[in-house]
Design a protein around this motif. Sequence first.
Motif, PDB file in Angstrom:
ATOM      1  N   VAL A  89     -18.000 -81.880  53.770  1.00 33.48           N
ATOM      2  CA  VAL A  89     -16.914 -82.098  52.418  1.00 33.48           C
ATOM      3  C   VAL A  89     -16.080 -82.582  53.953  1.00 33.48           C
ATOM      4  N   ASP A  90     -15.559 -83.718  53.155  1.00 31.43           N
ATOM      5  CA  ASP A  90     -14.431 -84.317  54.262  1.00 31.43           C
ATOM      6  C   ASP A  90     -12.961 -84.113  53.199  1.00 31.43           C
ATOM      7  N   VAL A  91     -12.124 -83.734  53.766  1.00 32.61           N
ATOM      8  CA  VAL A  91     -11.344 -83.792  53.166  1.00 32.61           C
ATOM      9  C   VAL A  91      -9.887 -84.449  53.698  1.00 32.61           C
ATOM     10  N   MET A  92      -9.459 -85.047  52.620  1.00 26.88           N
ATOM     11  CA  MET A  92      -8.062 -86.537  52.856  1.00 26.88           C
ATOM     12  C   MET A  92      -7.056 -86.080  52.457  1.00 26.88           C
ATOM     13  N   VAL A  93      -5.765 -86.031  52.887  1.00 26.91           N
ATOM     14  CA  VAL A  93      -4.699 -85.422  53.140  1.00 26.91           C
ATOM     15  C   VAL A  93      -3.376 -86.667  52.938  1.00 26.91           C
ATOM     16  N   SER A  94      -2.668 -86.517  52.672  1.00 28.36           N
ATOM     17  CA  SER A  94      -1.427 -87.364  53.094  1.00 28.36           C
ATOM     18  C   SER A  94       0.243 -87.141  52.656  1.00 28.36           C
ATOM     19  N   CYS A  95       0.868 -86.312  53.876  1.00 28.50           N
ATOM     20  CA  CYS A  95       2.519 -86.264  54.049  1.00 28.50           C
ATOM     21  C   CYS A  95       3.279 -87.386  53.873  1.00 28.50           C
ATOM     22  N   ASN A  96       4.434 -87.349  53.123  1.00 27.30           N
ATOM     23  CA  ASN A  96       5.535 -88.300  52.622  1.00 27.30           C
ATOM     24  C   ASN A  96       6.971 -87.761  52.945  1.00 27.30           C
ATOM     25  N   PRO A  97       7.589 -87.442  54.095  1.00 22.73           N
ATOM     26  CA  PRO A  97       6.945 -88.049  55.039  1.00 22.73           C
ATOM     27  C   PRO A  97       5.866 -88.276  56.398  1.00 22.73           C
ATOM     28  N   ALA A  98       4.994 -88.570  57.290  1.00 22.89           N
ATOM     29  CA  ALA A  98       4.057 -87.908  57.953  1.00 22.89           C
ATOM     30  C   ALA A  98       4.382 -87.106  58.878  1.00 22.89           C
ATOM     31  N   LEU A 125      -3.161 -80.272  62.451  1.00 19.82           N
ATOM     32  CA  LEU A 125      -3.481 -81.308  62.794  1.00 19.82           C
ATOM     33  C   LEU A 125      -2.926 -82.669  61.891  1.00 19.82           C
ATOM     34  N   GLU A 126      -3.117 -84.481  61.645  1.00 20.34           N
ATOM     35  CA  GLU A 126      -2.115 -85.567  61.465  1.00 20.34           C
ATOM     36  C   GLU A 126      -2.636 -85.530  60.410  1.00 20.34           C
ATOM     37  N   ALA A 127      -1.041 -86.230  59.261  1.00 22.24           N
ATOM     38  CA  ALA A 127      -1.302 -86.860  58.199  1.00 22.24           C
ATOM     39  C   ALA A 127      -0.256 -87.880  58.656  1.00 22.24           C
ATOM     40  N   THR A 128      -0.747 -88.783  58.020  1.00 22.82           N
ATOM     41  CA  THR A 128      -0.348 -90.295  57.700  1.00 22.82           C
ATOM     42  C   THR A 128       0.454 -90.068  56.113  1.00 22.82           C
ATOM     43  N   THR A 129       1.818 -90.745  55.906  1.00 22.09           N
ATOM     44  CA  THR A 129       1.095 -91.231  54.219  1.00 22.09           C
ATOM     45  C   THR A 129       0.376 -92.191  54.123  1.00 22.09           C
ATOM     46  N   CYS A 143      -8.191 -93.194  44.436  1.00 20.26           N
ATOM     47  CA  CYS A 143      -7.380 -93.136  46.476  1.00 20.26           C
ATOM     48  C   CYS A 143      -8.852 -93.502  47.310  1.00 20.26           C
ATOM     49  N   ARG A 144      -7.758 -94.114  48.026  1.00 24.47           N
ATOM     50  CA  ARG A 144      -9.604 -94.696  49.338  1.00 24.47           C
ATOM     51  C   ARG A 144      -9.446 -93.999  50.641  1.00 24.47           C
ATOM     52  N   TRP A 145      -8.519 -93.152  50.372  1.00 25.72           N
ATOM     53  CA  TRP A 145      -8.036 -92.395  51.873  1.00 25.72           C
ATOM     54  C   TRP A 145      -9.089 -91.855  53.040  1.00 25.72           C
ATOM     55  N   GLN A 146      -8.325 -92.059  53.865  1.00 23.85           N
ATOM     56  CA  GLN A 146      -8.934 -91.717  55.318  1.00 23.85           C
ATOM     57  C   GLN A 146      -9.189 -90.691  54.997  1.00 23.85           C
ATOM     58  N   PRO A 147     -10.528 -89.549  55.701  1.00 20.84           N
ATOM     59  CA  PRO A 147     -10.463 -88.202  55.722  1.00 20.84           C
ATOM     60  C   PRO A 147      -9.688 -88.018  57.075  1.00 20.84           C
ATOM     61  N   SER A 148      -8.827 -86.766  56.359  1.00 23.70           N
ATOM     62  CA  SER A 148      -7.988 -86.031  57.471  1.00 23.70           C
ATOM     63  C   SER A 148      -8.977 -85.199  58.783  1.00 23.70           C
ATOM     64  N   THR A 167      -1.014 -76.582  54.348  1.00 17.96           N
ATOM     65  CA  THR A 167       0.689 -76.610  54.913  1.00 17.96           C
ATOM     66  C   THR A 167       1.315 -77.236  55.971  1.00 17.96           C
ATOM     67  N   THR A 168       2.623 -78.352  55.873  1.00 17.44           N
ATOM     68  CA  THR A 168       3.279 -79.089  56.431  1.00 17.44           C
ATOM     69  C   THR A 168       3.659 -77.895  57.813  1.00 17.44           C
ATOM     70  N   ILE A 169       3.731 -78.947  59.116  1.00 15.34           N
ATOM     71  CA  ILE A 169       4.505 -77.844  60.171  1.00 15.34           C
ATOM     72  C   ILE A 169       5.968 -78.365  60.705  1.00 15.34           C
ATOM     73  N   PRO A 170       6.887 -77.520  60.026  1.00 18.22           N
ATOM     74  CA  PRO A 170       7.812 -78.320  60.300  1.00 18.22           C
ATOM     75  C   PRO A 170       8.937 -78.749  61.161  1.00 18.22           C
ATOM     76  N   LYS A 171       9.073 -79.982  61.793  1.00 16.64           N
ATOM     77  CA  LYS A 171      10.171 -80.490  62.696  1.00 16.64           C
ATOM     78  C   LYS A 171      11.218 -79.184  62.573  1.00 16.64           C
ATOM     79  N   GLU A 172      11.990 -79.453  63.430  1.00 13.58           N
ATOM     80  CA  GLU A 172      13.029 -78.156  64.163  1.00 13.58           C
ATOM     81  C   GLU A 172      14.081 -78.353  62.475  1.00 13.58           C
TER      82      GLU A 172
END
Length: 516
Positions: A89-98, A125-129, A143-148, A167-172
Amino acid sequence: MSDDSSPVPRRAFLKGTLATTMLTTTAELARTAYAEGKSTAASLIQQENARPGADDWQLTRVRVDGDGFRSPWIEGYCSRQSVSAGESVDVMVSCNPARTFRLELFRMGYYGGKGARLVKSYGPLEATTQPTPKPGEKNLHECRWQPSLTIDIPEDWLSGVYIGRLTTIPKEGEAYWQSHIVFVVRDNRPADILFQVSDNTWQAYNRWPNNYSIYTHPKGVQGPWADVSFDRPYAREAQHNGVVDDPRTVGSGEFLPFEFPLAYWLEQHGYDVSYCSNSDMLTPERGLKCKAFISVGHDEYWDIRQFYSVQKMRDEGVNLLFLSGNTICWVTPFRESSRGTPNRIIFRGGPYGGEQSHAVTRHEEHGPFPHRGPDEGLLMGARNVRPVNGGGDWTITKPDHWIFAGTGVKQGDSIPGLVGWEYHGNPAEIDGLEVVAGGTAWQGGVNPQNWTATIYPGPKGNYVFNAATIFWAQGLSAPPGHVLPWSHWSRPHGPDVRVQQMTHNLLRRAIQSKTA
């Protein structure tokens, strides 16, 4: 409750658990069960739930946007409603901001009272917006998102509801944010119980990204005007305006508030249960390998092929338990996505009910509809009625019936608040049908409507039970983090020994009455 209320006594459970070696995988047990044509309640579910549970699986930091629906800081969806071991199964994820993120995947169950087991972690893993789709025809948001990432389902993952925590991995100096994804792992083995999640209804009410559901088209709330797609995240639980107030449901549909208490309780007591989605019931083959089929919670939207599948199962001796309300209300045809994936778009195609007045009235007031479904009462025993929503007490009318054995109930005893927020009434004329409970539901003290819980005999020693309420599972358990729903100034009280004993009685009879 009597000491033998559980189908598997505690001593036998512990003995069986200790005797099971870690060298025997659930996949091997499942293959053995399939080969021998029998269920393995003392092996599969018990062994799985003897594994260490997760202390930390719920959402901790949740944020929804200004409209209260989506969590654009991190959100995702899966490419399929259900998947078998050995598939992916593909998982599509979006983060705003990336952002970078991690995914922790949990199987939901009992697990010593913890409610979930961590099966695998992924990341970073990397997530774009990824783009928010523009409304298509009939306000479709696909949605036609790309798989993460792609999850390959190992052979030893037992059938169940799997919830992922993103869970997002936050910047400092930044906070992290979380949301869920959800899918079902199914199997094809003989099992005592088939648990159908009500994911068509989750999607019908899903208002992602900004108040776009089957109910929000400008032409009207109840018509056939809107299409909805499974190719989008689940927003915050769709009934939060007046039924559930728990933002921790973001991304998980309606499973956690309305269905998880049943799954938690079944696995606590070692029942041999397998899971499927609505889309897995378009043919009867899966259900015919089981002794009991359960519809749970809010199971409003059925493709007409589901109706005929479950009807066939009843006629072949499968016991049917409608532990649900507002069930089989709307004909809900599936169609493929724009990418050709089957069963990814639904719409409200028309009412079930045949020539019953509730169906005729719906058709006249909200149509024209392209479909009219059969009378759901001839399958369920009781029907959808108008008004269909409200709250009330579940009042016993036939205390000498076998479903009440060991409960100690008397005529007129009530289980407070168990009826809601939608229910069934108007029993069908079926030979042998009995009304075992009934009473009045109220919309905040006005608009009274009669509801009825029914049971009738099937053709091969089986039965069909209709609890007539969305809230039945609330009387079975209170898993970690669970929030009780309420509606129309009425609410259930949570676990009740009478509901638990009745459900044990129903399942024992089902398991004993049919050899899968």
